[in-house]
Design an enzyme around this catalytic site. Structure first.
Site, PDB file in Angstrom:
ATOM      1  N   LYS A 162     -10.040 -53.682  45.820  1.00 24.48           N
ATOM      2  CA  LYS A 162     -11.120 -52.691  45.811  1.00 24.48           C
ATOM      3  C   LYS A 162     -11.409 -52.183  47.220  1.00 24.48           C
ATOM      4  CE  LYS A 162     -14.034 -55.623  43.965  1.00 24.48           C
ATOM      5  NZ  LYS A 162     -13.187 -56.837  43.881  1.00 24.48           N
ATOM      6  N   ARG A 169     -22.104 -56.189  39.222  1.00 31.38           N
ATOM      7  CA  ARG A 169     -21.384 -57.421  38.910  1.00 31.38           C
ATOM      8  C   ARG A 169     -21.978 -58.167  37.723  1.00 31.38           C
ATOM      9  NH1 ARG A 169     -19.095 -58.275  44.276  1.00 31.38           N
ATOM     10  NH2 ARG A 169     -17.889 -60.149  44.540  1.00 31.38           N
ATOM     11  N   ARG A 191      -5.961 -63.037  53.272  1.00 25.88           N
ATOM     12  CA  ARG A 191      -6.724 -61.861  53.721  1.00 25.88           C
ATOM     13  C   ARG A 191      -7.298 -62.061  55.119  1.00 25.88           C
ATOM     14  NH1 ARG A 191     -11.095 -59.304  49.806  1.00 25.88           N
ATOM     15  NH2 ARG A 191     -11.906 -61.426  49.663  1.00 25.88           N
ATOM     16  N   ARG A 244     -12.819 -64.344  56.291  1.00 28.05           N
ATOM     17  CA  ARG A 244     -14.106 -64.603  55.651  1.00 28.05           C
ATOM     18  C   ARG A 244     -14.254 -66.085  55.334  1.00 28.05           C
ATOM     19  NH1 ARG A 244     -14.550 -60.116  50.946  1.00 28.05           N
ATOM     20  NH2 ARG A 244     -15.668 -61.856  49.998  1.00 28.05           N
ATOM     21  N   ARG A 251     -15.504 -67.731  42.254  1.00 28.17           N
ATOM     22  CA  ARG A 251     -15.747 -66.288  42.167  1.00 28.17           C
ATOM     23  C   ARG A 251     -15.007 -65.675  40.986  1.00 28.17           C
ATOM     24  NH1 ARG A 251     -13.950 -65.499  48.092  1.00 28.17           N
ATOM     25  NH2 ARG A 251     -13.976 -63.268  47.753  1.00 28.17           N
TER      26      ARG A 251
END
Ligand code: ADP
Ligand code: AMP
Length: 220
Positions: A13, A88, A127, A161, A172
């Protein structure tokens, strides 16, 4: 054109939003980015949200919807919004309807990025992003062209992160399945959902999104 990019953590996203912002003149409204900025600035929202985010849990609907409302207020009327990581929950989806109405905006499309769950853990574990401009990268899939140098701004510092670890990712993903995926039928009833193969290369996913939403000149 106002769109929701929907998909589990790591679906792409943020990556696709960055392209739409750069080439399509749209604005990205990422509640995750807003919350991380609040954590970094140690605002009262940030102080409350940090532990929740580190655990991979969801921040309250009231907080994230208030953030979105404030960002929309600051958005130029003609700029299209990309909702990234919001809504969400079913309640957030309801709140978004009210917020959009208040700001005189319509929701044109919900684009679901379909991805294979096992690939997500790998995507999220790899990431990282530029500490200076936030450009996103991946250890295996999307490395800077010159090692150690950001393609976009030339900086040499990168960051990861704290919530991008396997344990938190599983949490998650579980919340995506139980809280977020169930809001899709609501948008399906309105006939505005499109599905895109999020496992395709970044360029291809982007092409498919642009095909769906049209080029900026077609928006008038
Ligand atoms: P999200 O915003 O949905 O959580 P990101 O856009 O941050 O996901 O993407 C997660 C990771 O996967 C990043 O490291 C990104 O560089 C990488 N990535 C994004 N899209 C693709 C893709 N189509 N193929 C391979 N890797 C991707
Ligand atoms: P993201 O950057 O979208 O992966 O979000 C990072 C974290 O911020 C999530 O794991 C949640 O803790 C929190 N968060 C972001 N967006 C929302 C939202 N719409 N509702 C609740 N929590 C959110």
């Amino acid at each position: 054109m106002n769109i929701i990019l929907l998909g589990p953590p790591g679906a792409g996203k943020g990556t696709q939003s960055a392209r739409l912002v750069e080439h399509h003149g749209m604005r990205q409204l990422s509640t995750g980015d807003m919350l991380r900025a609040a954590v970094a600035a140690q605002t009262s929202i940030g102080l409350r949200a940090k532990a929740v985010m580190d655990a991979g849990e969801l921040v309250s609907d009231e907080i994230v919807s208030a953030l979105i409302d404030a960002e929309l207020l600051a958005l130029p009327e003609r700029a299209g919004a990309i909702f990234d990581g919001y809504p969400r929950t079913a309640h957030q989806a309801e709140q978004l309807d009210g917020i959009l109405e208040k700001h005189n905006r319509q929701l044109h499309r919900v684009i679901e990025l379909e991805v294979d769950e096992e690939a997500l853990v790998r995507r999220i574990s790899g990431r990282f992003s530029c500490a200076e401009c936030g450009a996103g990268y991946h250890d295996e899939f999307i490395l800077p062209q010159v090692p150690g140098t950001c393609d976009r701004c030339g900086a040499h510092e990168f960051k990861r992160r704290p919530d991008d670890n396997e344990h938190t990712v599983r949490k998650r993903l579980q919340l995506y399945r139980s809280e977020t995926a169930p809001i899709l039928p609501l948008y399906e009833q309105r006939g505005i959902v499109s599905r895109i193969d999020g496992m395709a290369p970044v360029d291809e996913v982007y092409r498919m999104i642009v095909k769906l939403i049209g080029t900026p000149s077609e928006h008038h």
